[in-house]
Design a protein around this motif. Structure first.
Motif, mmCIF file in Angstrom:
data_model
loop_
_atom_site.group_PDB
_atom_site.id
_atom_site.type_symbol
_atom_site.label_atom_id
_atom_site.label_comp_id
_atom_site.label_asym_id
_atom_site.label_seq_id
_atom_site.Cartn_x
_atom_site.Cartn_y
_atom_site.Cartn_z
ATOM 1 N N ARG A 129 5.398 -1.863 -8.149
ATOM 2 C CA ARG A 129 4.666 -2.791 -8.256
ATOM 3 C C ARG A 129 3.359 -2.483 -7.378
ATOM 4 O O ARG A 129 2.792 -2.092 -6.541
ATOM 5 C CB ARG A 129 5.175 -4.200 -7.674
ATOM 6 C CG ARG A 129 6.532 -4.544 -8.054
ATOM 7 C CD ARG A 129 6.678 -4.855 -9.290
ATOM 8 N NE ARG A 129 8.337 -5.250 -9.739
ATOM 9 C CZ ARG A 129 8.420 -5.854 -11.038
ATOM 10 N NH1 ARG A 129 7.611 -5.412 -11.902
ATOM 11 N NH2 ARG A 129 9.492 -6.188 -11.257
ATOM 12 N N ARG A 130 2.304 -2.363 -8.793
ATOM 13 C CA ARG A 130 0.743 -1.689 -8.062
ATOM 14 C C ARG A 130 -0.306 -3.106 -8.353
ATOM 15 O O ARG A 130 -0.102 -3.774 -9.287
ATOM 16 C CB ARG A 130 0.461 -0.539 -8.993
ATOM 17 C CG ARG A 130 1.480 0.402 -8.786
ATOM 18 C CD ARG A 130 1.008 1.650 -9.836
ATOM 19 N NE ARG A 130 -0.413 2.065 -9.457
ATOM 20 C CZ ARG A 130 -1.501 2.253 -10.233
ATOM 21 N NH1 ARG A 130 -1.001 2.101 -11.767
ATOM 22 N NH2 ARG A 130 -2.546 2.845 -10.046
ATOM 23 N N GLU A 131 -1.126 -3.183 -7.537
ATOM 24 C CA GLU A 131 -2.329 -4.041 -7.707
ATOM 25 C C GLU A 131 -3.526 -3.234 -8.038
ATOM 26 O O GLU A 131 -4.513 -4.216 -8.539
ATOM 27 C CB GLU A 131 -2.707 -4.544 -6.298
ATOM 28 C CG GLU A 131 -1.443 -5.390 -5.315
ATOM 29 C CD GLU A 131 -1.832 -5.731 -4.187
ATOM 30 O OE1 GLU A 131 -2.864 -5.556 -3.461
ATOM 31 O OE2 GLU A 131 -0.855 -6.526 -3.484
ATOM 32 N N ASN A 168 0.925 -1.158 -0.073
ATOM 33 C CA ASN A 168 0.059 -0.087 0.127
ATOM 34 C C ASN A 168 0.766 1.098 0.151
ATOM 35 O O ASN A 168 2.138 1.257 0.062
ATOM 36 C CB ASN A 168 -0.992 -0.124 1.117
ATOM 37 C CG ASN A 168 -0.367 0.023 2.690
ATOM 38 O OD1 ASN A 168 0.823 0.703 2.724
ATOM 39 N ND2 ASN A 168 -0.820 -0.784 3.466
ATOM 40 N N ALA A 169 0.210 2.402 -0.060
ATOM 41 C CA ALA A 169 1.088 3.522 -0.220
ATOM 42 C C ALA A 169 2.055 3.677 0.950
ATOM 43 O O ALA A 169 3.028 4.162 0.750
ATOM 44 C CB ALA A 169 0.085 4.658 -0.185
ATOM 45 N N VAL A 181 -0.234 11.437 0.038
ATOM 46 C CA VAL A 181 0.209 12.074 1.260
ATOM 47 C C VAL A 181 0.768 10.887 1.857
ATOM 48 O O VAL A 181 1.532 10.988 2.822
ATOM 49 C CB VAL A 181 -1.119 12.748 1.886
ATOM 50 C CG1 VAL A 181 -0.649 13.109 3.308
ATOM 51 C CG2 VAL A 181 -1.312 13.803 1.024
ATOM 52 N N GLU A 182 -0.065 9.822 2.135
ATOM 53 C CA GLU A 182 0.252 8.562 2.817
ATOM 54 C C GLU A 182 1.800 7.956 2.552
ATOM 55 O O GLU A 182 2.655 7.530 3.232
ATOM 56 C CB GLU A 182 -0.733 7.660 2.698
ATOM 57 C CG GLU A 182 -1.839 7.727 3.648
ATOM 58 C CD GLU A 182 -1.646 7.878 5.192
ATOM 59 O OE1 GLU A 182 -0.666 7.071 5.692
ATOM 60 O OE2 GLU A 182 -1.817 9.046 5.682
ATOM 61 N N GLU A 183 2.206 8.032 1.190
ATOM 62 C CA GLU A 183 3.447 7.607 0.624
ATOM 63 C C GLU A 183 4.418 8.562 1.088
ATOM 64 O O GLU A 183 5.401 8.022 1.408
ATOM 65 C CB GLU A 183 3.297 7.319 -0.941
ATOM 66 C CG GLU A 183 4.385 6.884 -1.288
ATOM 67 C CD GLU A 183 4.261 6.313 -2.934
ATOM 68 O OE1 GLU A 183 5.267 6.049 -3.610
ATOM 69 O OE2 GLU A 183 2.978 6.276 -3.387
ATOM 70 N N MET A 184 4.261 9.839 0.923
ATOM 71 C CA MET A 184 5.007 10.878 1.439
ATOM 72 C C MET A 184 5.467 10.668 2.931
ATOM 73 O O MET A 184 6.665 10.724 3.513
ATOM 74 C CB MET A 184 4.592 12.298 1.156
ATOM 75 C CG MET A 184 4.933 12.490 -0.286
ATOM 76 S SD MET A 184 4.568 14.357 -0.533
ATOM 77 C CE MET A 184 2.837 14.863 0.036
#
Length: 376
Positions: free
Chosen positions: A149-151, A14-15, A70-73
């Motif tokens: 890698r994305r779902e 996830n992010a 924002v969560e990834e950052m």
């Protein structure tokens, strides 16, 4: 002189998990980038508390565009052990730095010379796409490649600065992207607007070229920019973006080149180009690349792109720039050369090509089914 290859970082989950993986992998590069841009802000009267205020002010716009960014950052900041505002700075440095400079000194935009060739003019019928990225010389040592890698959509291979979510690159559905700075009299006049790296990331998340183009057209920006968006099935467009309007360009007889000035007829009538005074070499950089590629229509390969991007006419004001001081004393250069075959998931990158000729190849497994569906 040899420069270390740009490190490849594998991201999945996830992010927030992707952010943690990113931050752990290149914490030192992230800290160098934050220090470099924070110093630019300090020179313009913006201390760290003000930088944090500016970062917070951008968050509602970023969250409305895609809260996962924002969560990834936040994940990157946590794992790299840096303030969250520093990661916002790495993803909105132009918007934050330029906003500060407006009152004090003119902007010196990053350069970049981009080109693409449609399948009908290449040697093996495969779309080619690439660029020189001209910016701070230090970025030859802060750049990274992210393989995401994305779902929930195509996988992504993107070159960016450490801590950034995207800059240029390709995805498994065969979409390619490069970006060049532009300036006009509408820039940074009013907000809100989405910082450009998030728009680029969204383009690279697209399964279809139409989705990528819509993202660029439908998203309000704070400053101008040019993006070249391609699909391996044989279509590509240049998109010259003012904050509130986008002008599109098509390849000419299968070939497209763009540097750092407005070239569409509509744009030149409607906006005032305020960047050429600082990047006058743009006028001949795009012409020289175009003239070097044009005679080989029907035979073009990435080697032709490589040689065109190595052009050193009028160095250091050249297509391929060695390090030189800009008019504020910062060292600028062609920090990276990026060459791509988007349909094959192939990307080559060279740090500081004016001084270093060592390319590293990076791969992303193409999704042939998605590519065929997008081209159907």
């Amino acid at each position: 002189m040899d420069y270390a290859p740009f490190p490849l970082i594998e991201l999945s989950g996830n992010a927030h998990e992707r952010g943690l993986q990113h931050g752990r992998a290149v914490a030192d590069r992230i800290k160098c980038g934050i220090a470099m841009y924070a110093e630019s802000l300090v020179r313009n009267g913006v201390d760290w508390p003000e930088l944090e205020r500016r970062a917070e002010a951008l968050l509602p716009t970023i969250e409305a565009f895609d809260a996962a960014y924002v969560e990834e950052m936040r994940g990157i900041a946590r794992a790299a052990d840096v303030p969250f505002a520093g990661i916002v700075l790495m993803n909105a440095r132009t918007e934050m730095v330029v906003g500060a400079r407006k009152a004090r000194e003119p902007l010196l935009p990053d350069g970049c010379t981009a080109a693409l060739a449609l399948p009908e003019v290449t040697a093996d019928g495969v779309l080619l796409h690439g660029q020189n990225w001209d910016w701070r010389a230090e970025c030859a040592e802060t750049g990274v490649l992210l393989r995401i890698r994305r779902e929930d959509g195509p996988d992504i291979l993107t070159f960016t600065e450490a801590g950034g979510l995207a800059r240029s690159g390709l995805n498994s559905a065969g979409i390619g992207l490069t970006a060049n700075a532009l300036e006009c009299d509408r820039d940074y006049q009013r907000g809100p607007g989405v910082p450009l790296p998030f728009i680029r990331r969204k383009v690279l998340e697209s399964a279809f070229l139409a989705q990528a183009v819509r993202t660029v057209f439908a998203t309000r920006k704070l400053g101008s920019n040019h993006m070249a968006v391609s699909h391996c099935g044989g279509e590509a467009f240049g998109l010259e973006c003012a904050p509130d309007e986008t002008f599109w360009l098509a390849p000419d007889r299968g070939l497209y080149v763009h540097a750092n000035h407005w070239i569409s007829d509509a744009a030149r009538v409607k906006v005032k180009d305020t960047g050429l005074a600082e990047t006058p070499c743009s006028i001949y950089r795009d012409r020289r690349v175009r003239e070097q590629l044009s005679p080989d229509r029907g035979r073009l390969t990435l080697e032709h792109f490589r040689q065109a991007f190595f052009d050193d006419y009028a160095s250091p004001w050249s297509v391929c720039r060695p390090p030189r001081p800009n008019n504020r004393g910062a060292m600028v250069a062609t920090a990276a050369m990026i060459l791509m075959r988007p349909g094959e998931g192939h990307l080559e990158a060279c740090p500081m090509p004016a001084l270093n000729r060592h390319f590293t190849s990076y791969r992303l497994t193409p999704d042939r089914t998605a590519q065929k569906q997008a081209a159907a």
